[in-house]
Write a protein that holds these residues in place. Structure first.
Motif, PDB file in Angstrom:
ATOM      1  N   ARG A  57       0.826  -1.207   0.000  1.00  0.00           N
ATOM      2  CA  ARG A  57       0.000   0.000   0.000  1.00  0.00           C
ATOM      3  C   ARG A  57       0.862   1.260   0.000  1.00  0.00           C
ATOM      4  NH1 ARG A  57      -4.050  -0.186   4.858  1.00  0.00           N
ATOM      5  NH2 ARG A  57      -4.515   1.850   3.909  1.00  0.00           N
ATOM      6  N   HIS A  58       0.211   2.410  -0.203  1.00  0.00           N
ATOM      7  CA  HIS A  58       0.914   3.688  -0.184  1.00  0.00           C
ATOM      8  C   HIS A  58       1.304   4.069   1.239  1.00  0.00           C
ATOM      9  CE1 HIS A  58       0.846   8.224   0.101  1.00  0.00           C
ATOM     10  NE2 HIS A  58       1.789   8.017  -0.791  1.00  0.00           N
ATOM     11  N   ILE A  59       2.520   4.570   1.401  1.00  0.00           N
ATOM     12  CA  ILE A  59       2.988   5.102   2.679  1.00  0.00           C
ATOM     13  C   ILE A  59       3.291   6.583   2.487  1.00  0.00           C
ATOM     14  CG2 ILE A  59       4.704   4.967   4.514  1.00  0.00           C
ATOM     15  CD1 ILE A  59       5.276   2.099   3.638  1.00  0.00           C
ATOM     16  N   ALA A  60       2.729   7.420   3.330  1.00  0.00           N
ATOM     17  CA  ALA A  60       3.017   8.858   3.291  1.00  0.00           C
ATOM     18  C   ALA A  60       4.263   9.099   4.145  1.00  0.00           C
ATOM     19  CB  ALA A  60       1.833   9.668   3.817  1.00  0.00           C
ATOM     20  N   PHE A  61       5.398   9.269   3.490  1.00  0.00           N
ATOM     21  CA  PHE A  61       6.648   9.509   4.202  1.00  0.00           C
ATOM     22  C   PHE A  61       6.790  10.995   4.530  1.00  0.00           C
ATOM     23  CE2 PHE A  61       7.772   5.486   2.058  1.00  0.00           C
ATOM     24  CZ  PHE A  61       8.289   4.780   3.138  1.00  0.00           C
ATOM     25  N   TRP A  62       7.635  11.280   5.517  1.00  0.00           N
ATOM     26  CA  TRP A  62       7.904  12.656   5.908  1.00  0.00           C
ATOM     27  C   TRP A  62       9.004  13.237   5.016  1.00  0.00           C
ATOM     28  CZ3 TRP A  62       4.777  13.722  10.181  1.00  0.00           C
ATOM     29  CH2 TRP A  62       4.308  12.603  10.891  1.00  0.00           C
ATOM     30  N   MET A 114      -1.420   5.352   5.212  1.00  0.00           N
ATOM     31  CA  MET A 114      -0.444   4.840   6.153  1.00  0.00           C
ATOM     32  C   MET A 114       0.740   5.786   6.249  1.00  0.00           C
ATOM     33  SD  MET A 114      -0.605   0.810   5.023  1.00  0.00           S
ATOM     34  CE  MET A 114      -0.720   0.104   6.658  1.00  0.00           C
ATOM     35  N   VAL A 115       1.358   5.829   7.434  1.00  0.00           N
ATOM     36  CA  VAL A 115       2.480   6.717   7.710  1.00  0.00           C
ATOM     37  C   VAL A 115       3.577   5.903   8.392  1.00  0.00           C
ATOM     38  CG1 VAL A 115       3.230   8.681   9.118  1.00  0.00           C
ATOM     39  CG2 VAL A 115       1.069   8.803   7.880  1.00  0.00           C
TER      40      VAL A 115
END
Length: 226
Positions: A57-62, A114-115
């Protein structure tokens, strides 16, 4: 999943999987839908690359705020890439500025994305697992999402601190995902958040087998001036 992130999965993600063939365990612990936070140990910059490559799945990175603010052609391209990847802007200053990262992450998580968070706050200087900071617990409780412990092994050999890119043929990488830790109904007082953070770090330690150090990791020394 953002289009640019999908392209990255096919290109960079597949290159990571083919180039290093990481051993992956516990993918069944990643929920198919809904928001969640990956909380992992931090040995190398490559941790994010392998996490993004292995998670379907997609992960929203910083990403630091400067990547969203550059001028000229290069700055415009960088801003496009950051937005296209669905990155979350992080202000490097302290106080209220630093909290904007959390403000940006909460709606992302509540929307079902997701993060990834590294509770140690910095890469381990010696391969040991250091005490976690409570931000991961605070974010999870505020967003009402589970925390998925992640254990990385071998990434410090693939890309040691100071190495600008991953090195082929260096190290065997293992990625383990633990069972989600539910946070719904958890209290958000300091004592409760500390206890939840310690619980998360204990689960990470089980996945990695690292020696645990009950103090915060020292900040990395600034590079010496030539």
């Amino acid at each position: 999943m953002p289009l640019l992130y999908s392209i990255g999965k096919v290109t960079v993600g597949n290159a990571m999987m083919l180039g290093w063939r990481p051993h992956v365990e516990g993918l069944e612990n990643i929920p198919a839908t809904g928001g969640a936070i990956f909380a992992g140990n931090h040995l190398s910059v490559a941790d994010e690359l392998f996490l993004g490559a292995t998670v379907p799945r997609h992960i929203a990175f910083w990403a630091k705020a400067e990547y969203f603010q550059g001028g000229g052609i290069g700055g415009t391209i960088t801003k496009f890439v950051m937005h296209g990847l669905g990155a979350i802007k992080v202000e490097r200053g302290g106080g209220r500025a630093a909290l904007t990262a959390f403000d940006g992450a909460i709606p992302v998580l509540k929307a079902g994305d997701m993060v990834a968070v590294y509770p140690e706050g910095t890469r381990s200087p010696d391969g040991r697992l250091y005490r976690g900071r409570t931000g991961v617990a605070r974010l999870a409780v505020a967003a009402g999402v589970p925390i998925i412990p992640v254990g990385m092994q071998g990434t410090d050999k693939v890309q040691p601190i100071g190495q600008p890119y991953p090195k082929l043929g260096k190290g065997k990488v293992t990625v383990r995902f633990g069972k989600p830790i539910e946070t719904t109904g958890r209290a958000d007082d300091r004592t409760s958040l500390r206890a939840l953070t310690d619980e998360v770090m204990a689960e990470i330690q089980k996945l990695t087998g690292q020696e645990y150090v009950p103090r915060y990791a020292p900040p990395r020394a600034a590079p010496e001036e030539s």
